[in-house]
Design an enzyme around this catalytic site. Structure first.
Site, PDB file in Angstrom:
ATOM      1  N   TYR A  67      -2.077  -8.494  30.320  1.00 42.11           N
ATOM      2  CA  TYR A  67      -1.995  -7.349  29.271  1.00 42.11           C
ATOM      3  C   TYR A  67      -2.759  -6.061  29.822  1.00 42.11           C
ATOM      4  CZ  TYR A  67      -2.355  -5.188  24.845  1.00 42.11           C
ATOM      5  OH  TYR A  67      -2.199  -4.411  23.618  1.00 42.11           O
ATOM      6  N   SER A 116      -3.354   0.898  25.364  1.00 42.22           N
ATOM      7  CA  SER A 116      -4.372   0.016  24.518  1.00 42.22           C
ATOM      8  C   SER A 116      -5.828   0.655  25.319  1.00 42.22           C
ATOM      9  CB  SER A 116      -4.287  -1.281  24.737  1.00 42.22           C
ATOM     10  OG  SER A 116      -5.438  -2.036  24.609  1.00 42.22           O
TER      11      SER A 116
END
Length: 260
Positions: free
Chosen positions: A165, A150
């Protein structure tokens, strides 16, 4: 050495190959499974929500649903064994399954942090390891691991994002490069795909809220979030012979988010 394809169509073709895609019951993972199948691959689509997987598989006979919780070692082993036993080979692994975790670090316990890393980082490592234990098909073509990272593994997403995350996605970038270095000579390529802000089940709240949606639009050079299908080409490139001389690379598809 990978044999050179004769045409552009052959360059991106996955005919005769087997792919495993995790987190495939919805969102980007479901799209990834259908893209690889449309390129000719036999796809083992894995997720916890088996009923959703079955609905995706009903639309394409090349997609085979496998119920799997990637946080569980036994499930990971069973997934890879199923794909190998039924197809006789595994050529592509897309580590897409992910857990979001808490947005604010103060709301995240050490156990919560570890749970996110178990799904987002430990599982991709173990599945990639399992792939290397599968004997090569003998075709001379390299096998491909695509880790879905990401932009939050590259830059801070504050005030959105999340400590676990971001750490897991940054760790996935480092893991990608290290495994690429260790396994390059064995014919296993390892690359990462780093999407920006795409609409999915995980980001539904982000795009539903006008304030956060406008934050995405302001920070993206193209002035919008990603649309369905705008990762198709990048995924197919990394999975196929089109990227036969590419390993250890992080392909960012973010509309210019990280270029500012």
């Amino acid at each position: 050495m990978t044999p050179a394809p004769h045409t552009v169509a052959e360059l991106f073709s996955l005919h005769g190959r087997t792919a495993v895609v995790t987190g495939a019951s919805s969102g980007l993972g479901a799209r990834f499974a259908t893209v690889l199948a449309s390129a000719g691959a036999t796809v083992y689509a894995a997720a916890r929500r088996l009923e959703k997987l079955k609905r995706i598989a009903d639309e394409d006979p090349r997609i085979h649903p496998v119920g799997c919780d990637v946080s569980q070692e036994a499930d990971r082993v069973r997934l890879m064994e199923t794909a190998l036993d039924e197809s006789g080979r595994i050529d592509v692994l897309v580590n897409n399954a992910g857990a979001p975790g808490a947005v604010h670090a103060a709301d995240e316990s050490a156990d919560d942090f570890a749970d996110v890393l178990a799904v987002n980082l430990v599982a991709p490592f173990h599945l990639a390891r399992l792939l290397t234990e599968v004997p090569p098909s003998g075709s001379g073509r390299s096998r491909s691991v695509v880790n879905v990272s990401s932009v939050l593994g590259l830059v801070s997403g504050a005030p959105l994002g999340g400590a676990a995350y971001a750490a897991s996605k940054a760790g996935l970038v480092g893991l990608t490069r290290e495994l690429a270095g260790q396994w390059g000579a064995t014919g296993v390529r390892v690359n990462a795909l780093a999407p920006g802000w795409f609409r999915s089940e995980m980001t539904e709240g982000l795009f539903a809220d006008e304030r956060s949606r406008r934050w995405v639009e302001r920070g993206t050079m193209l002035g919008r979030g990603g649309e369905q299908g705008e990762l198709d080409g990048a995924l197919l490139y990394l999975a196929s012979d089109a990227s036969s001389y590419c390993t250890g690379h992080v392909l960012t598809v973010d509309g210019g988010w990280t270029a500012r």
